[in-house]
Design a protein around this motif. Structure first.
Motif, PDB file in Angstrom:
ATOM      1  N   ARG A  48      16.919 -31.417  30.977  1.00  0.00           N
ATOM      2  CA  ARG A  48      15.994 -30.533  30.273  1.00  0.00           C
ATOM      3  C   ARG A  48      14.547 -30.969  30.476  1.00  0.00           C
ATOM      4  NH1 ARG A  48      18.471 -27.030  26.922  1.00  0.00           N
ATOM      5  NH2 ARG A  48      20.661 -27.405  26.455  1.00  0.00           N
ATOM      6  N   ILE A  49      14.318 -32.264  30.432  1.00  0.00           N
ATOM      7  CA  ILE A  49      12.965 -32.777  30.660  1.00  0.00           C
ATOM      8  C   ILE A  49      12.511 -32.431  32.072  1.00  0.00           C
ATOM      9  CG2 ILE A  49      11.576 -34.876  30.920  1.00  0.00           C
ATOM     10  CD1 ILE A  49      13.271 -36.088  28.637  1.00  0.00           C
ATOM     11  N   ALA A  50      13.385 -32.696  33.051  1.00  0.00           N
ATOM     12  CA  ALA A  50      13.028 -32.442  34.446  1.00  0.00           C
ATOM     13  C   ALA A  50      12.749 -30.964  34.683  1.00  0.00           C
ATOM     14  CB  ALA A  50      14.151 -32.930  35.363  1.00  0.00           C
ATOM     15  N   GLU A  51      13.579 -30.090  34.124  1.00  0.00           N
ATOM     16  CA  GLU A  51      13.387 -28.658  34.338  1.00  0.00           C
ATOM     17  C   GLU A  51      12.133 -28.159  33.640  1.00  0.00           C
ATOM     18  OE1 GLU A  51      16.642 -26.068  33.866  1.00  0.00           O
ATOM     19  OE2 GLU A  51      17.901 -27.146  35.309  1.00  0.00           O
ATOM     20  N   ALA A  52      11.866 -28.651  32.425  1.00  0.00           N
ATOM     21  CA  ALA A  52      10.671 -28.220  31.697  1.00  0.00           C
ATOM     22  C   ALA A  52       9.415 -28.580  32.476  1.00  0.00           C
ATOM     23  CB  ALA A  52      10.641 -28.854  30.311  1.00  0.00           C
ATOM     24  N   VAL A  53       9.389 -29.781  33.056  1.00  0.00           N
ATOM     25  CA  VAL A  53       8.228 -30.211  33.827  1.00  0.00           C
ATOM     26  C   VAL A  53       8.090 -29.391  35.097  1.00  0.00           C
ATOM     27  CG1 VAL A  53       7.241 -32.124  35.158  1.00  0.00           C
ATOM     28  CG2 VAL A  53       8.212 -32.552  32.890  1.00  0.00           C
ATOM     29  N   TYR A  54       9.164 -29.274  35.840  1.00  0.00           N
ATOM     30  CA  TYR A  54       9.103 -28.571  37.121  1.00  0.00           C
ATOM     31  C   TYR A  54       8.746 -27.097  36.944  1.00  0.00           C
ATOM     32  CZ  TYR A  54      10.441 -26.941  41.755  1.00  0.00           C
ATOM     33  OH  TYR A  54      10.427 -26.374  42.999  1.00  0.00           O
ATOM     34  N   LEU A  55       9.424 -26.440  36.002  1.00  0.00           N
ATOM     35  CA  LEU A  55       9.151 -25.024  35.787  1.00  0.00           C
ATOM     36  C   LEU A  55       7.750 -24.808  35.237  1.00  0.00           C
ATOM     37  CD1 LEU A  55      12.595 -23.876  34.308  1.00  0.00           C
ATOM     38  CD2 LEU A  55      11.711 -23.455  36.612  1.00  0.00           C
ATOM     39  N   GLY A  56       7.307 -25.695  34.350  1.00  0.00           N
ATOM     40  CA  GLY A  56       5.963 -25.565  33.794  1.00  0.00           C
ATOM     41  C   GLY A  56       4.881 -25.679  34.845  1.00  0.00           C
ATOM     42  N   LEU A  57       5.063 -26.593  35.790  1.00  0.00           N
ATOM     43  CA  LEU A  57       4.053 -26.808  36.821  1.00  0.00           C
ATOM     44  C   LEU A  57       4.075 -25.723  37.898  1.00  0.00           C
ATOM     45  CD1 LEU A  57       4.157 -30.690  37.334  1.00  0.00           C
ATOM     46  CD2 LEU A  57       2.492 -29.332  36.047  1.00  0.00           C
ATOM     47  N   ARG A  58       5.121 -24.909  37.937  1.00  0.00           N
ATOM     48  CA  ARG A  58       5.207 -23.855  38.955  1.00  0.00           C
ATOM     49  C   ARG A  58       4.196 -22.728  38.726  1.00  0.00           C
ATOM     50  NH1 ARG A  58       9.777 -23.425  42.372  1.00  0.00           N
ATOM     51  NH2 ARG A  58       9.074 -21.294  42.777  1.00  0.00           N
ATOM     52  N   THR A  59       3.801 -22.497  37.465  1.00  0.00           N
ATOM     53  CA  THR A  59       3.006 -21.322  37.143  1.00  0.00           C
ATOM     54  C   THR A  59       1.624 -21.698  36.628  1.00  0.00           C
ATOM     55  OG1 THR A  59       3.532 -21.056  34.794  1.00  0.00           O
ATOM     56  CG2 THR A  59       5.187 -20.296  36.384  1.00  0.00           C
ATOM     57  N   ILE A  60       0.733 -20.702  36.630  1.00  0.00           N
ATOM     58  CA  ILE A  60      -0.625 -20.960  36.137  1.00  0.00           C
ATOM     59  C   ILE A  60      -0.668 -21.039  34.614  1.00  0.00           C
ATOM     60  CG2 ILE A  60      -1.759 -19.951  38.134  1.00  0.00           C
ATOM     61  CD1 ILE A  60      -2.352 -17.485  36.391  1.00  0.00           C
ATOM     62  N   ASP A  61       0.457 -20.772  33.949  1.00  0.00           N
ATOM     63  CA  ASP A  61       0.503 -20.995  32.508  1.00  0.00           C
ATOM     64  C   ASP A  61       0.581 -22.484  32.190  1.00  0.00           C
ATOM     65  OD1 ASP A  61       0.448 -18.240  32.046  1.00  0.00           O
ATOM     66  OD2 ASP A  61       2.616 -18.101  32.282  1.00  0.00           O
ATOM     67  N   GLY A  62       1.073 -23.260  33.125  1.00  0.00           N
ATOM     68  CA  GLY A  62       1.040 -24.708  33.010  1.00  0.00           C
ATOM     69  C   GLY A  62       2.040 -25.292  32.038  1.00  0.00           C
ATOM     70  N   LEU A  63       1.808 -26.564  31.722  1.00  0.00           N
ATOM     71  CA  LEU A  63       2.737 -27.378  30.938  1.00  0.00           C
ATOM     72  C   LEU A  63       1.966 -28.096  29.839  1.00  0.00           C
ATOM     73  CD1 LEU A  63       5.610 -28.806  30.782  1.00  0.00           C
ATOM     74  CD2 LEU A  63       4.592 -30.561  32.241  1.00  0.00           C
ATOM     75  N   SER A  64       2.444 -27.996  28.610  1.00  0.00           N
ATOM     76  CA  SER A  64       1.824 -28.710  27.497  1.00  0.00           C
ATOM     77  C   SER A  64       2.021 -30.216  27.679  1.00  0.00           C
ATOM     78  CB  SER A  64       2.463 -28.258  26.182  1.00  0.00           C
ATOM     79  OG  SER A  64       1.883 -28.953  25.087  1.00  0.00           O
ATOM     80  N   ILE A  65       0.933 -30.986  27.549  1.00  0.00           N
ATOM     81  CA  ILE A  65       1.030 -32.434  27.758  1.00  0.00           C
ATOM     82  C   ILE A  65       0.357 -33.201  26.615  1.00  0.00           C
ATOM     83  CG2 ILE A  65       1.218 -32.308  30.259  1.00  0.00           C
ATOM     84  CD1 ILE A  65      -1.742 -33.149  30.408  1.00  0.00           C
ATOM     85  N   SER A  66       0.811 -34.430  26.439  1.00  0.00           N
ATOM     86  CA  SER A  66       0.294 -35.304  25.387  1.00  0.00           C
ATOM     87  C   SER A  66      -0.951 -36.048  25.861  1.00  0.00           C
ATOM     88  CB  SER A  66       1.373 -36.322  25.003  1.00  0.00           C
ATOM     89  OG  SER A  66       1.604 -37.215  26.092  1.00  0.00           O
ATOM     90  N   VAL A  67      -1.578 -36.766  24.947  1.00  0.00           N
ATOM     91  CA  VAL A  67      -2.749 -37.569  25.304  1.00  0.00           C
ATOM     92  C   VAL A  67      -2.373 -38.651  26.309  1.00  0.00           C
ATOM     93  CG1 VAL A  67      -4.486 -39.178  24.400  1.00  0.00           C
ATOM     94  CG2 VAL A  67      -3.905 -37.119  23.095  1.00  0.00           C
ATOM     95  N   ALA A  68      -1.222 -39.287  26.095  1.00  0.00           N
ATOM     96  CA  ALA A  68      -0.778 -40.335  27.025  1.00  0.00           C
ATOM     97  C   ALA A  68      -0.539 -39.754  28.415  1.00  0.00           C
ATOM     98  CB  ALA A  68       0.491 -41.006  26.497  1.00  0.00           C
ATOM     99  N   GLU A  69       0.028 -38.564  28.460  1.00  0.00           N
ATOM    100  CA  GLU A  69       0.272 -37.921  29.754  1.00  0.00           C
ATOM    101  C   GLU A  69      -1.039 -37.522  30.433  1.00  0.00           C
ATOM    102  OE1 GLU A  69       4.729 -36.073  28.844  1.00  0.00           O
ATOM    103  OE2 GLU A  69       2.918 -34.920  28.349  1.00  0.00           O
ATOM    104  N   GLN A  70      -2.033 -37.150  29.644  1.00  0.00           N
ATOM    105  CA  GLN A  70      -3.339 -36.849  30.227  1.00  0.00           C
ATOM    106  C   GLN A  70      -3.917 -38.077  30.932  1.00  0.00           C
ATOM    107  OE1 GLN A  70      -6.201 -34.534  27.796  1.00  0.00           O
ATOM    108  NE2 GLN A  70      -4.517 -34.300  26.336  1.00  0.00           N
ATOM    109  N   ARG A  71      -3.742 -39.228  30.311  1.00  0.00           N
ATOM    110  CA  ARG A  71      -4.215 -40.461  30.961  1.00  0.00           C
ATOM    111  C   ARG A  71      -3.426 -40.732  32.238  1.00  0.00           C
ATOM    112  NH1 ARG A  71      -4.561 -42.310  25.432  1.00  0.00           N
ATOM    113  NH2 ARG A  71      -2.492 -43.265  25.608  1.00  0.00           N
ATOM    114  N   HIS A  72      -2.120 -40.457  32.197  1.00  0.00           N
ATOM    115  CA  HIS A  72      -1.262 -40.704  33.350  1.00  0.00           C
ATOM    116  C   HIS A  72      -1.662 -39.863  34.556  1.00  0.00           C
ATOM    117  CE1 HIS A  72       2.369 -41.838  35.527  1.00  0.00           C
ATOM    118  NE2 HIS A  72       2.596 -40.552  35.772  1.00  0.00           N
ATOM    119  N   VAL A  73      -2.098 -38.634  34.316  1.00  0.00           N
ATOM    120  CA  VAL A  73      -2.408 -37.725  35.429  1.00  0.00           C
ATOM    121  C   VAL A  73      -3.893 -37.710  35.783  1.00  0.00           C
ATOM    122  CG1 VAL A  73      -0.433 -36.258  34.829  1.00  0.00           C
ATOM    123  CG2 VAL A  73      -2.727 -35.658  33.969  1.00  0.00           C
TER     124      VAL A  73
END
Length: 384
Positions: free
Chosen positions: A315-340
């Motif tokens: 579920r985690i893998a699919e949520a990330v992959y599907l979210g990044l496929r579209t311009i609607d994007g993926l909701s991310i946390s503060v820690a994830e913002q630092r990661h990217v």
């Protein structure tokens, strides 16, 4: 009459796989059945039987989308499409404004066919043009030529199809000397509401795969692949199309509703040989071969070929992959913002913030690295 799979969802989207093709394209590894004479009556009866076996009418809500994919659904012919839609209509209903899509090859799109498809409920055509270069089309083992593709779009318009999507394939071998920009210009001249672009890939057990193994064909370089993807993005956006998903562009109001449902992770039904479905917890897929699928449903057995229950990791893998496929994007946390942060600096992604929080959205450069970015973020999210 037995069904080995208990349905757990109310479905609003339905995919039907129609396997028939006139011939196998050089790059194709889909589940197809090459037939000179298409057994459309047998197919329509079998779809009705699968609906009965799986008690589809008890689990489908009022459908928002129906998608006939393949294979080449237009090979059913006008009568076959009508019979199949009538078989389906005895078990499910759809909204008056539902998106009903038929995948079609250009040589099948004629004025009489379009009239009958419209009468059967089809309101959207996805036409497999693939190229406007006749040499490239011949190499792909396509039956049509560029002139036939243009006439197909004219016939669809004249017949009242309000939404036309055209497919093109890019990154063909260098030796074909294809002019990619010219292909895009010819596509734009036809003013489709929607465009799907796919990079050519070499798959085993296809004619192209065998040519590649024997050293007769070479894949396009990574640099040219990226260049053609970027050229398409620039040309289509300049012409007013929204690049709303890695492979898809649309005029305002013409995003593919059915495919968007897949990318949103909602449940959908799959009917026909090799069709996949998802009920929110389990993915299932049908028997691949048409003859085996037809034989199974004729014996009133569920034609399920396999199923998979999604784990938390899935579920985690699919949520990330599907979210990044579209311009609607993926909701991310503060820690994830630092990661990217390094991705942002490289121009691969953007972090957009509104009242709903922060969302990670791929730029075209990021979509060309989608698998790697999704794997990295999935690993980070799973470890958190």
């Amino acid at each position: 009459m037995t069904s080995r799979h208990a349905t757990r969802a109310r479905y609003e989207h339905l995919y039907m796989h129609v396997p028939f093709c006139a011939r196998r394209c050089s790059y194709c590894d889909f589940s197809i059945a090459v037939r000179r004479e298409v057994p459309w009556q047998q197919y329509a009866r079998s779809i009705a039987r699968e609906c009965e076996i799986r008690q589809v009418g008890d689990h489908a809500g009022t459908l928002r989308t129906v998608y006939l994919g393949g294979g080449t659904p237009s090979r059913l012919g006008p009568e076959g499409v009508r019979a199949t839609m009538e078989a389906l209509r005895t078990h499910v209903r759809w909204r008056e404004d539902a998106e009903i899509t038929l995948e079609a090859n250009p040589e099948d799109v004629t004025a009489p066919a379009v009239r009958q498809w419209r009468a059967a409920g089809i309101n959207r055509l996805s036409i497999g043009v693939q190229s406007f270069d006749d040499l490239v089309l011949s190499w792909m083992h396509r039956v049509h030529d560029a002139a036939v593709a243009r006439r197909a779009v004219e016939a669809a318009r004249a017949g009242g199809i309000g939404s036309v999507s055209l497919d093109l394939i890019f990154a063909t071998p260098d030796r074909l000397a294809r002019n990619w920009r010219a292909d895009l210009q010819q596509l734009l001249a036809l003013e489709p509401e929607h465009v799907s672009l796919y990079g050519l890939t070499v798959e085993p057990h296809t004619p192209l795969g065998r040519w590649h193994e024997r050293g007769q064909e070479q894949e396009a370089t990574e640099e040219r692949y990226e260049q053609e993807f970027r050229t398409a993005h620039e040309e289509l956006e300049r012409a007013g199309y929204e690049h709303y998903e890695v492979s898809n562009f649309a005029r305002t109001g013409h995003r593919a509703q059915h495919n968007s449902a897949y990318w949103s992770g909602v449940p959908y039904l799959g009917l026909g040989p090799s069709a996949h479905g998802y009920d929110g917890a389990v993915r299932r897929w049908n028997i691949d071969a048409f003859t085996a699928w037809e034989r199974t449903v004729s014996q009133l057995d569920d034609p399920v070929g396999g199923e998979e229950r999604l784990t938390d990791e899935n579920r985690i893998a699919e949520a990330v992959y599907l979210g990044l496929r579209t311009i609607d994007g993926l909701s991310i946390s503060v820690a994830e913002q630092r990661h990217v942060a390094t991705w942002v600096e490289a121009g691969w992604v953007e972090v957009r913030t509104d009242r709903g929080g922060a969302r990670l959205v791929c730029a075209p450069e990021g979509w060309m690295r989608l698998d790697a970015l999704a794997a990295d973020l999935t690993a980070f999210r799973s470890a958190s």
